[in-house]
Motif scaffolding. Structure first.
Motif, PDB file in Angstrom:
ATOM      1  N   UNK A 205      -0.709  -4.309  -5.411  1.00 48.66           N
ATOM      2  CA  UNK A 205      -0.251  -2.970  -5.026  1.00 48.66           C
ATOM      3  C   UNK A 205      -1.416  -2.005  -5.109  1.00 48.66           C
ATOM      4  N   UNK A 206      -1.637  -1.267  -4.020  1.00 42.75           N
ATOM      5  CA  UNK A 206      -2.659  -0.221  -4.035  1.00 42.75           C
ATOM      6  C   UNK A 206      -1.971   1.119  -3.843  1.00 42.75           C
ATOM      7  N   UNK A 207      -2.209   2.035  -4.767  1.00 44.82           N
ATOM      8  CA  UNK A 207      -1.634   3.368  -4.640  1.00 44.82           C
ATOM      9  C   UNK A 207      -2.768   4.315  -4.303  1.00 44.82           C
ATOM     10  N   UNK A 208      -2.694   4.906  -3.121  1.00 41.34           N
ATOM     11  CA  UNK A 208      -3.767   5.783  -2.671  1.00 41.34           C
ATOM     12  C   UNK A 208      -3.374   7.245  -2.882  1.00 41.34           C
ATOM     13  N   UNK A 209      -4.145   7.941  -3.696  1.00 47.00           N
ATOM     14  CA  UNK A 209      -3.801   9.333  -4.005  1.00 47.00           C
ATOM     15  C   UNK A 209      -4.721  10.335  -3.323  1.00 47.00           C
ATOM     16  N   UNK A 210      -5.499   9.871  -2.340  1.00 44.30           N
ATOM     17  CA  UNK A 210      -6.451  10.793  -1.718  1.00 44.30           C
ATOM     18  C   UNK A 210      -5.751  11.944  -1.013  1.00 44.30           C
ATOM     19  N   UNK A 211      -4.483  11.743  -0.655  1.00 48.75           N
ATOM     20  CA  UNK A 211      -3.764  12.814   0.018  1.00 48.75           C
ATOM     21  C   UNK A 211      -2.977  13.714  -0.919  1.00 48.75           C
ATOM     22  N   UNK A 212      -3.011  13.410  -2.201  1.00 51.82           N
ATOM     23  CA  UNK A 212      -2.255  14.237  -3.152  1.00 51.82           C
ATOM     24  C   UNK A 212      -3.015  15.536  -3.357  1.00 51.82           C
ATOM     25  N   UNK A 213      -2.326  16.619  -3.283  1.00 49.64           N
ATOM     26  CA  UNK A 213      -3.012  17.902  -3.330  1.00 49.64           C
ATOM     27  C   UNK A 213      -3.591  18.177  -4.722  1.00 49.64           C
ATOM     28  N   UNK A 214      -2.750  18.100  -5.731  1.00 52.81           N
ATOM     29  CA  UNK A 214      -3.201  18.372  -7.094  1.00 52.81           C
ATOM     30  C   UNK A 214      -2.808  17.214  -7.998  1.00 52.81           C
ATOM     31  N   UNK A 215      -3.810  16.616  -8.648  1.00 51.11           N
ATOM     32  CA  UNK A 215      -3.532  15.524  -9.581  1.00 51.11           C
ATOM     33  C   UNK A 215      -3.416  16.110 -10.980  1.00 51.11           C
TER      34      UNK A 215
ATOM     35  N   UNK B 261       0.853  -1.179   0.000  1.00 48.52           N
ATOM     36  CA  UNK B 261       0.000   0.000   0.000  1.00 48.52           C
ATOM     37  C   UNK B 261       0.891   1.231   0.000  1.00 48.52           C
ATOM     38  N   UNK B 262       0.660   2.101  -0.954  1.00 48.85           N
ATOM     39  CA  UNK B 262       1.461   3.323  -1.038  1.00 48.85           C
ATOM     40  C   UNK B 262       0.549   4.529  -0.860  1.00 48.85           C
ATOM     41  N   UNK B 263       0.637   5.218   0.277  1.00 52.83           N
ATOM     42  CA  UNK B 263      -0.169   6.419   0.468  1.00 52.83           C
ATOM     43  C   UNK B 263       0.609   7.644  -0.003  1.00 52.83           C
ATOM     44  N   UNK B 264       0.137   8.276  -1.064  1.00 44.77           N
ATOM     45  CA  UNK B 264       0.830   9.461  -1.557  1.00 44.77           C
ATOM     46  C   UNK B 264       0.246  10.698  -0.887  1.00 44.77           C
ATOM     47  N   UNK B 265       1.095  11.616  -0.450  1.00 43.75           N
ATOM     48  CA  UNK B 265       0.654  12.788   0.288  1.00 43.75           C
ATOM     49  C   UNK B 265       1.214  14.073  -0.290  1.00 43.75           C
ATOM     50  N   UNK B 266       0.357  15.074  -0.433  1.00 43.51           N
ATOM     51  CA  UNK B 266       0.833  16.416  -0.753  1.00 43.51           C
ATOM     52  C   UNK B 266       1.552  16.513  -2.088  1.00 43.51           C
ATOM     53  N   UNK B 267       2.654  17.206  -2.072  1.00 45.00           N
ATOM     54  CA  UNK B 267       3.471  17.347  -3.277  1.00 45.00           C
ATOM     55  C   UNK B 267       4.573  16.298  -3.260  1.00 45.00           C
ATOM     56  N   UNK B 268       4.787  15.662  -4.385  1.00 44.51           N
ATOM     57  CA  UNK B 268       5.800  14.609  -4.437  1.00 44.51           C
ATOM     58  C   UNK B 268       6.850  14.975  -5.462  1.00 44.51           C
ATOM     59  N   UNK B 269       8.101  14.954  -5.062  1.00 45.26           N
ATOM     60  CA  UNK B 269       9.166  15.352  -5.977  1.00 45.26           C
ATOM     61  C   UNK B 269       9.522  14.197  -6.911  1.00 45.26           C
TER      62      UNK B 269
END
Lengths: 157, 212
Positions: free
Chosen positions: A52-62, A21-29
């Motif tokens: 693999x689950x990639x969770x983008x709910x925490x990504x600010x701007x898609x 499980x990959x939780x993506x948060x905010x801005x990612x470089x």
């Protein structure tokens, strides 16, 4: 979203019941993305993880860049024989991506992490826990991201 | 009492008729915490609007919003902002500027997300493909309120501009649809590009529909 940057350093790759499980948060470089991809592929190779689950709910701007990057990780995972599911896209993100004609055709999606894990073969048998708000929660409320805050308030009724 | 402390007191008393002081304070703290500039009253009040809709009975929402508006009066001049674009870190500043400007104009989350995504696309192109540039975020308080984004850079220009705008171009790294998508999403879109750089001017009404 706060003024502070997102997670500095490595993006966590969690393992739950044989799924990554990959939780993506905010801005990612870009550097973080590369490191993430390498970590995910190494974990798929070295562990028994089958999904693999990639969770983008925490990504600010898609935007198209992050979509492309996430698609790339999902494709790489699939090449290693693992199923990859993207979850946590909110209605605003979906509508914006659609209006810009940015497609995520190659990636399977689920509405949230629970559904993603179910699709990856996890069956939950949780005891009945009713969500409610307790006294200690007002401090926490100030720190939640917008989507979680809205859900918390709505659940409290 | 500092201006900011006074604002918190004003907010709690203004919203006290519609929600508990605890909820009003939580809303205020969230708005301040997420604003890029803590002194930007218009942005803070703007950020509180969506929270008001959550906590207040539907029938009371117009009056609660009016109470909030009254607080922001006198702070109504929403400023234009300019962000330098050179490194990845500048993307965050650009997004903050757009988010706060949209909030100060009363944008709902869908409208705000659209502007954020567009700004992200444009600024990322500058940062990834050129030596550097700037983003101007220009609000207009008309009816409807609009946000104009002017993105300039000193790069080598966009090759295959026609293909890019028609959505035919696919870049090596991205999906190649950034600018074409921006054009679809916004109300107005102009691009001039050449060997000395590129300038994109695009605008959209806040809370308007999606462009065709």
């Amino acid at each position: 979203m706060t003024k502070a940057r997102a997670i500095e350093g490595n993006i966590p790759v969690l393992e739950l019941w044989g799924r990554l499980v990959v939780p993506l948060q905010g801005d990612i470089s870009d550097a973080q993305v590369e490191q993430l991809r390498d970590t995910v592929l190494a974990r798929l190779r070295d562990s028994d993880a089958r999904g693999l689950a990639i969770d983008v709910s925490g990504v600010w701007v898609l935007d198209s860049h992050i979509c492309s990057v996430v698609s790339g990780i999902a494709s790489a995972a699939r090449l290693m024989g693992a199923e990859a599911i993207l979850c946590g896209l909110g209605p605003e993100s979906v509508l914006t991506l659609q209006a810009m004609d940015i497609r995520l055709d190659a990636v399977k999606t689920a509405v949230n992490l629970e559904e993603a894990l179910e699709r990856l073969g996890i069956r939950a048998k949780a005891a009945d826990i009713s969500p409610g708000m307790t006294d200690g929660d007002d401090e926490l409320l100030a720190h939640l991201d917008d989507a979680s805050f809205t859900r918390a308030v709505r659940r409290a009724g | 009492m500092s201006a900011i402390a006074k604002l918190e007191t004003d907010v709690v008393s203004a919203l006290g008729t519609f929600m508990s002081p605890m909820n009003a304070r939580t809303l205020y703290q969230r708005a301040v915490r997420s604003a890029c500039d803590e002194g930007d009253v218009a942005a803070i009040v703007g950020r509180m609007r969506s929270g008001v809709r959550l906590f207040v009975r539907a029938a009371d929402v117009p009056r609660a919003e009016a109470a909030l508006e009254a607080l922001a009066d006198g702070e109504r001049s929403v400023r234009a902002l300019t962000i330098e674009l050179r490194t990845e870190g500048d993307l965050h500043a650009a997004r903050c500027a757009v988010r706060d400007t949209a909030a100060a104009l009363g944008a709902r989350s869908l409208s705000s997300q659209k502007l954020l995504t567009v700004a992200s696309e444009l600024c990322r192109n500058v940062i990834m493909y050129t030596p550097g540039g700037t983003l101007d975020v220009i609000p207009s308080n008309g009816r409807p309120a609009t946000v104009t984004l002017v993105c300039t850079d000193t790069g080598a220009g966009i090759a295959n501009l026609d293909d890019v705008l028609a959505g035919r171009y696919r870049s090596k790294t991205g999906l190649g649809k950034g600018i074409a998508g921006v054009k679809k999403l916004m109300d107005t879109f102009e691009v001039s590009t050449g060997p000395n750089g590129t300038r994109i001017v695009t605008s959209a009404a806040v809370n308007g529909g999606f462009g065709s």
